[in-house]
Design an enzyme around this catalytic site. Structure first.
Site, short mmCIF file in Angstrom:
data_model
loop_
_atom_site.label_atom_id
_atom_site.label_comp_id
_atom_site.label_asym_id
_atom_site.label_seq_id
_atom_site.Cartn_x
_atom_site.Cartn_y
_atom_site.Cartn_z
N LYS A 133 -26.27 -48.31 -17.85
CA LYS A 133 -25.66 -46.98 -17.80
C LYS A 133 -26.42 -46.16 -16.76
O LYS A 133 -27.59 -46.45 -16.47
CB LYS A 133 -25.79 -46.31 -19.18
CG LYS A 133 -24.81 -45.20 -19.45
CD LYS A 133 -23.51 -45.70 -20.03
CE LYS A 133 -22.53 -44.57 -20.21
NZ LYS A 133 -21.26 -45.00 -20.78
N GLY A 136 -8.18 -36.22 -33.12
CA GLY A 136 -8.17 -36.31 -31.66
C GLY A 136 -6.85 -36.84 -31.15
O GLY A 136 -6.52 -38.00 -31.35
N GLY A 162 -6.01 -37.23 -28.07
CA GLY A 162 -6.26 -37.50 -26.65
C GLY A 162 -5.62 -38.81 -26.23
O GLY A 162 -4.65 -39.28 -26.83
N VAL A 191 -6.65 -41.96 -26.39
CA VAL A 191 -6.68 -43.05 -27.37
C VAL A 191 -5.86 -42.66 -28.61
O VAL A 191 -5.04 -43.45 -29.10
CB VAL A 191 -8.13 -43.39 -27.78
CG1 VAL A 191 -8.13 -44.50 -28.83
CG2 VAL A 191 -8.95 -43.83 -26.57
#
Ligand code: NAD
Length: 366
Positions: free
Chosen positions: A91, A191, A193, A195
């Site tokens: 990352k 959520g 969003g 997904v």
């Protein structure tokens, strides 16, 4: 290896933290001309090159940025291992304000740092990044994944992530109720969003009763227009609903001391990263409460699976097929958790670690 100049004494602070979870390498990147301050962490490359996104965030301190990049890179190792991918975990974080401090030169310079790792780290988009920055990074290194379709990449991973969450949810239902049929099951989704939207479509198709919440009413209204049968609820109400399955698809840490007193579900299965506020504490607490928790890094791996296929020659159908494997892996993890009487997140961690150590011990490492 630590590629950094450090003040006397501070090297132990970094190396000590690396030693705690066996991070292989941390590259500190500084460039006066562009103002770039970044940290790239490679946690483990036993299974393959370390793949993980770059996050741009105005961290208050360097220590905070280091903490985040070490934690996130380790998480990627576990996610890819469990998904059966030949990828390690890495990352990157860029310290700065994504709204005001981005320049072409900064991201090209960052691309050069990524390139200096000779393919040991492959970057992708994360919080604070957009296609513009990926284009600039790509000018300096080919070690970039998860690109938009117009750039020859695999595009938005969210539908594949949603499919993986759905497969993991079915495996959890099979374990908790003896059947993976979701028709008639009451599922709350937090959520609306990218997904969440995909998950609503899959659940409605299966005949589940969906309760959806979001902090943005326009997102809720758009999904309700497409799927009139769903029920919209206020954000705070989501923890008190009388549902079978709670699916966190917005924020992390929503399974905590407060919400655990309120949740009435018997399964938690969602896309959000780091759902357990404190893994050690709340992993055990959900188990004690009789809730089957589908580990987030196990069932939200569709996105990274999609990304991995980009490197082999992108094929959406193959990515979805591999994502379907989450169902079998989840069943195996739930079984191990029950047999060993350990929380599901721990069973998932152990399975990820076992795959890595068996490859390492056989001398097959990347
Ligand atoms: P998104 O930003 O498209 O959607 C998140 C939604 O959550 C937004 O609509 C936002 O308004 C809503 N939200 C924020 N706070 C809320 C609150 N308190 N209550 C209710 N709703 C709230 O993100 P996404 O791509 O759909 O991802 C959802 C989650 O899954 C994130 O945590 C993400 O890190 C994780 N995840 C996503 C992918 C992927 O492929 N997109 C892969 C792995 C993990």
């Amino acid at each position: 290896m630590v590629n950094t100049e450090t003040k006397a004494g501070s090297a132990e602070v970094v190396l000590g933290r690396m030693e705690k979870h066996d991070h292989e390498e941390v590259l500190f990147c500084f460039d006066r001309a562009t103002g770039l301050k970044a940290i790239i962490a490679i946690h483990d490359t036993t299974l393959g090159p370390a793949l993980g996104g770059t996050r741009m965030w105005p961290y208050a301190t360097e220590a905070e940025a280091l903490q985040d990049v070490l934690r996130l890179s380790r998480g990627m190792t576990y996610k890819s291992s469990l998904a059966g991918l030949d990828l390690g975990g890495g990352k990157a974080v860029i310290i700065g304000d994504a709204r005001t401090q981005k320049t072409e030169a900064m991201f090209r310079r960052f691309g050069q740092f990524v390139d200096s790792l000779n393919g040991r780290y492959i970057t992708a988009e994360d919080v604070g990044m957009s296609t513009t920055e990926m284009v600039n990074i790509l000018k300096e290194t080919k070690n970039v994944a998860g690109l938009p379709e117009e750039m020859g990449g695999s595009g938005d991973p969210s539908p594949v992530t949603a499919y993986g969450v759905y497969c993991g949810m079915k495996a959890a239902a099979k374990t908790a109720y003896g059947s993976d049929d979701l028709s008639g099951r009451k599922v709350s989704i937090q959520g609306a969003g990218n997904v969440g939207k995909g998950l609503v479509a899959l659940l409605v198709k299966d005949g589940a009763s969906v309760f959806l919440t979001d902090i943005h009413d326009d997102k809720l209204a758009a999904i309700k227009a497409e799927f009139p049968a769903i029920t919209l609820v206020k954000p705070e109400e989501v923890y008190d609903l009388d549902v079978d399955i709670y699916s966190p698809c917005a924020l992390g840490a929503t399974v905590n001391d407060d919400t655990l007193k309120r949740l009435k579900c018997s399964v938690i299965a969602g896309a959000a990263n780091n759902q357990l506020a404190d893994e050690g504490v709340h992993g055990k607490a959900v188990m004690k409460k009789g809730i089957l928790y589908a580990p987030d890094f196990l069932i939200n791996a569709g996105g990274i699976i999609n990304c991995a296929w980009e490197r082999k020659g992108y094929n959406r159908k193959a990515a979805l097929n591999q994502t379907e494997g989450i169902y079998a892996t989840a069943l195996r993890i739930f079984k191990a958790s029950a047999e060993l009487a350990i929380p599901t997140y721990l069973a998932a961690n152990q399975a990820a670690e076992h795959r890595i150590s068996s490859i390492r011990e056989a001398g097959l490492r990347f």
